[in-house]
Design a protein around this motif. Structure first.
Motif, PDB file in Angstrom:
ATOM      1  N   VAL A 189       0.857  -1.183   0.000  1.00  0.00           N
ATOM      2  CA  VAL A 189       0.000   0.000   0.000  1.00  0.00           C
ATOM      3  C   VAL A 189       0.894   1.234   0.000  1.00  0.00           C
ATOM      4  CG1 VAL A 189      -1.777   1.287   1.230  1.00  0.00           C
ATOM      5  CG2 VAL A 189      -1.827  -1.213   1.224  1.00  0.00           C
ATOM      6  N   ILE A 190       0.691   2.095  -0.979  1.00  0.00           N
ATOM      7  CA  ILE A 190       1.502   3.302  -1.133  1.00  0.00           C
ATOM      8  C   ILE A 190       0.574   4.496  -0.965  1.00  0.00           C
ATOM      9  CG2 ILE A 190       3.135   4.518  -2.621  1.00  0.00           C
ATOM     10  CD1 ILE A 190       3.314   1.759  -4.181  1.00  0.00           C
ATOM     11  N   TYR A 191       0.801   5.294   0.056  1.00  0.00           N
ATOM     12  CA  TYR A 191      -0.135   6.363   0.385  1.00  0.00           C
ATOM     13  C   TYR A 191       0.605   7.627   0.810  1.00  0.00           C
ATOM     14  CZ  TYR A 191       0.701   4.916   5.266  1.00  0.00           C
ATOM     15  OH  TYR A 191       1.283   4.603   6.472  1.00  0.00           O
ATOM     16  N   MET A 192      -0.125   8.742   0.817  1.00  0.00           N
ATOM     17  CA  MET A 192       0.456  10.021   1.191  1.00  0.00           C
ATOM     18  C   MET A 192       0.527  10.164   2.714  1.00  0.00           C
ATOM     19  SD  MET A 192       1.185  11.452  -1.703  1.00  0.00           S
ATOM     20  CE  MET A 192       1.592  13.095  -1.105  1.00  0.00           C
ATOM     21  N   GLU A 193       1.383  11.063   3.174  1.00  0.00           N
ATOM     22  CA  GLU A 193       1.570  11.263   4.607  1.00  0.00           C
ATOM     23  C   GLU A 193       0.369  11.913   5.293  1.00  0.00           C
ATOM     24  OE1 GLU A 193       4.288  14.339   5.916  1.00  0.00           O
ATOM     25  OE2 GLU A 193       4.314  15.231   3.923  1.00  0.00           O
ATOM     26  N   VAL A 194      -0.562  12.479   4.533  1.00  0.00           N
ATOM     27  CA  VAL A 194      -1.709  13.168   5.135  1.00  0.00           C
ATOM     28  C   VAL A 194      -2.599  12.156   5.855  1.00  0.00           C
ATOM     29  CG1 VAL A 194      -1.662  15.059   3.490  1.00  0.00           C
ATOM     30  CG2 VAL A 194      -2.953  13.020   2.939  1.00  0.00           C
ATOM     31  N   PRO A 195      -3.216  12.537   6.986  1.00  0.00           N
ATOM     32  CA  PRO A 195      -3.935  11.567   7.831  1.00  0.00           C
ATOM     33  C   PRO A 195      -5.016  10.769   7.116  1.00  0.00           C
ATOM     34  CG  PRO A 195      -3.612  13.632   9.011  1.00  0.00           C
ATOM     35  CD  PRO A 195      -3.166  13.886   7.600  1.00  0.00           C
ATOM     36  N   CYS A 196      -5.802  11.418   6.261  1.00  0.00           N
ATOM     37  CA  CYS A 196      -6.920  10.709   5.636  1.00  0.00           C
ATOM     38  C   CYS A 196      -6.458   9.584   4.721  1.00  0.00           C
ATOM     39  CB  CYS A 196      -7.795  11.689   4.852  1.00  0.00           C
ATOM     40  SG  CYS A 196      -6.935  12.535   3.496  1.00  0.00           S
ATOM     41  N   CYS A 197      -5.232   9.665   4.241  1.00  0.00           N
ATOM     42  CA  CYS A 197      -4.743   8.694   3.264  1.00  0.00           C
ATOM     43  C   CYS A 197      -4.433   7.339   3.899  1.00  0.00           C
ATOM     44  CB  CYS A 197      -3.507   9.254   2.575  1.00  0.00           C
ATOM     45  SG  CYS A 197      -3.360   8.798   0.842  1.00  0.00           S
ATOM     46  N   TYR A 198      -4.220   7.326   5.216  1.00  0.00           N
ATOM     47  CA  TYR A 198      -3.927   6.065   5.896  1.00  0.00           C
ATOM     48  C   TYR A 198      -5.102   5.094   5.798  1.00  0.00           C
ATOM     49  CZ  TYR A 198      -2.407   2.752   9.450  1.00  0.00           C
ATOM     50  OH  TYR A 198      -2.027   1.608  10.103  1.00  0.00           O
ATOM     51  N   GLY A 199      -6.268   5.621   5.461  1.00  0.00           N
ATOM     52  CA  GLY A 199      -7.433   4.760   5.291  1.00  0.00           C
ATOM     53  C   GLY A 199      -7.220   3.664   4.269  1.00  0.00           C
ATOM     54  N   LEU A 200      -6.289   3.868   3.343  1.00  0.00           N
ATOM     55  CA  LEU A 200      -6.014   2.839   2.338  1.00  0.00           C
ATOM     56  C   LEU A 200      -5.379   1.601   2.985  1.00  0.00           C
ATOM     57  CD1 LEU A 200      -6.593   2.839  -0.689  1.00  0.00           C
ATOM     58  CD2 LEU A 200      -4.203   3.427  -1.091  1.00  0.00           C
ATOM     59  N   VAL A 201      -4.583   1.807   4.024  1.00  0.00           N
ATOM     60  CA  VAL A 201      -4.014   0.681   4.769  1.00  0.00           C
ATOM     61  C   VAL A 201      -5.130  -0.086   5.470  1.00  0.00           C
ATOM     62  CG1 VAL A 201      -2.423   0.011   6.606  1.00  0.00           C
ATOM     63  CG2 VAL A 201      -1.834   1.906   5.075  1.00  0.00           C
ATOM     64  N   PHE A 217       2.656  -8.313   3.185  1.00  0.00           N
ATOM     65  CA  PHE A 217       2.074  -6.969   3.194  1.00  0.00           C
ATOM     66  C   PHE A 217       3.125  -5.934   3.581  1.00  0.00           C
ATOM     67  CE2 PHE A 217      -0.250  -3.497   5.285  1.00  0.00           C
ATOM     68  CZ  PHE A 217      -1.228  -3.222   4.340  1.00  0.00           C
ATOM     69  N   GLU A 218       3.188  -4.843   2.812  1.00  0.00           N
ATOM     70  CA  GLU A 218       4.116  -3.752   3.097  1.00  0.00           C
ATOM     71  C   GLU A 218       3.409  -2.420   2.878  1.00  0.00           C
ATOM     72  OE1 GLU A 218       7.610  -4.024   0.708  1.00  0.00           O
ATOM     73  OE2 GLU A 218       7.968  -6.136   1.190  1.00  0.00           O
ATOM     74  N   THR A 219       3.994  -1.368   3.423  1.00  0.00           N
ATOM     75  CA  THR A 219       3.491  -0.023   3.169  1.00  0.00           C
ATOM     76  C   THR A 219       4.646   0.888   2.767  1.00  0.00           C
ATOM     77  OG1 THR A 219       3.747   0.667   5.477  1.00  0.00           O
ATOM     78  CG2 THR A 219       1.614  -0.266   4.836  1.00  0.00           C
ATOM     79  N   ALA A 220       4.310   1.943   2.055  1.00  0.00           N
ATOM     80  CA  ALA A 220       5.268   2.998   1.724  1.00  0.00           C
ATOM     81  C   ALA A 220       4.536   4.327   1.836  1.00  0.00           C
ATOM     82  CB  ALA A 220       5.833   2.811   0.319  1.00  0.00           C
ATOM     83  N   VAL A 221       5.167   5.290   2.492  1.00  0.00           N
ATOM     84  CA  VAL A 221       4.552   6.594   2.717  1.00  0.00           C
ATOM     85  C   VAL A 221       5.305   7.643   1.908  1.00  0.00           C
ATOM     86  CG1 VAL A 221       3.876   8.310   4.426  1.00  0.00           C
ATOM     87  CG2 VAL A 221       3.931   5.888   5.052  1.00  0.00           C
ATOM     88  N   ILE A 222       4.549   8.455   1.171  1.00  0.00           N
ATOM     89  CA  ILE A 222       5.126   9.515   0.353  1.00  0.00           C
ATOM     90  C   ILE A 222       4.785  10.867   0.974  1.00  0.00           C
ATOM     91  CG2 ILE A 222       5.260  10.529  -1.951  1.00  0.00           C
ATOM     92  CD1 ILE A 222       6.232   7.610  -1.750  1.00  0.00           C
ATOM     93  N   GLY A 223       5.802  11.704   1.162  1.00  0.00           N
ATOM     94  CA  GLY A 223       5.581  13.039   1.705  1.00  0.00           C
ATOM     95  C   GLY A 223       4.967  13.972   0.678  1.00  0.00           C
TER      96      GLY A 223
END
Length: 231
Positions: A189-201, A217-223
């Motif tokens: 799951v690749i998502y933005m650092e903004v709080p609402c985006c964590y919903g994808l996880v 399962f892995e995650t990556a956070v983009i600033g």
């Protein structure tokens, strides 16, 4: 040495041969096997691992993986092209040059190997999902991450969505169907650092629970400035 190289899933391959003219290095051949005609690498040293053939396979049997392999041999590859398909030599040289330019500030090559990409629209039984390394991507990420295609998309399947604006329950249901049927190698799951985006996880974890399958399962956070952050 460990490097990127084409992997052919013979369970999916139907021997159609569409990959052969799409490989500028002429590294693929179709051979007779007890299970019928199958595509195979002629020699690993002919495959540059850049994935020009990926989009040509209607069955989704081609992926790029990183593993131990003989190093790519440009001199031997050119000799083979001259022997078996001299008309492909110019295509090969343009292919290599294009990737070299992409790594030094020129025009980068797109790595998308499927359509559609939006999670709502992807059929759970799509051939490109079978055994795939699946990137579940927040739809803002490709705009923020300048090297998205090279860093996250190359050789992978993708499902795009927005956990804030889209139907979360529908996403969970669709992703659960994919997990149940596709025998995925991994979900990232690749998502933005903004709080609402964590919903994808949350969506991905709920989908795995609903499917009853434990997929790597892995995650990556983009600033917001495009940098990859530590997780």
């Amino acid at each position: 040495m460990k490097r990127r190289i084409i992997e052919i899933d013979e369970a999916l391959c139907d021997g159609c041969g569409n990959c052969i003219p799409s490989c500028p290095e002429q590294a693929i051949q179709v051979v007779d096997t007890p299970e019928g005609k199958k595509a195979r690498l002629v020699k690993e040293l002919y495959c540059d691992g850049l994935g020009a053939c990926l989009g040509a396979c209607p069955a989704g049997a081609l992926t790029v993986e990183e593993r131990e392999s003989a190093p790519y041999d440009e001199e031997a590859t050119v000799a083979r092209i001259k022997e078996v398909a001299p008309e492909m030599l110019e295509t090969h040289l343009r292919h290599i040059q294009g990737h070299a330019q992409g790594s030094t500030g020129g025009r980068a090559q797109a790595e998308l190997r499927q359509w559609p990409v939006q999670l709502h629209l992807i059929p759970p039984h799509a051939p490109f999902l079978k055994g795939a390394d699946l990137a579940v991507v927040a739809d803002c990420v490709p705009f923020a991450c300048a090297n998205f295609h090279l860093d996250f998309l190359k050789g992978r399947a993708i499902a795009v969505g927005c956990p804030k604006l889209d139907d979360v329950d529908a996403y969970i249901d669709k992703l659960a169907q994919i997990i149940e049927t596709a025998d995925l190698k991994r979900i990232q799951v690749i998502y933005m650092e903004v709080p609402c985006c964590y919903g994808l996880v949350y969506i991905a974890r709920k989908a795995m629970a609903a499917a009853g399958k434990d997929v790597p399962f892995e995650t990556a956070v983009i600033g917001v400035k495009g940098e990859r952050q530590e997780t």
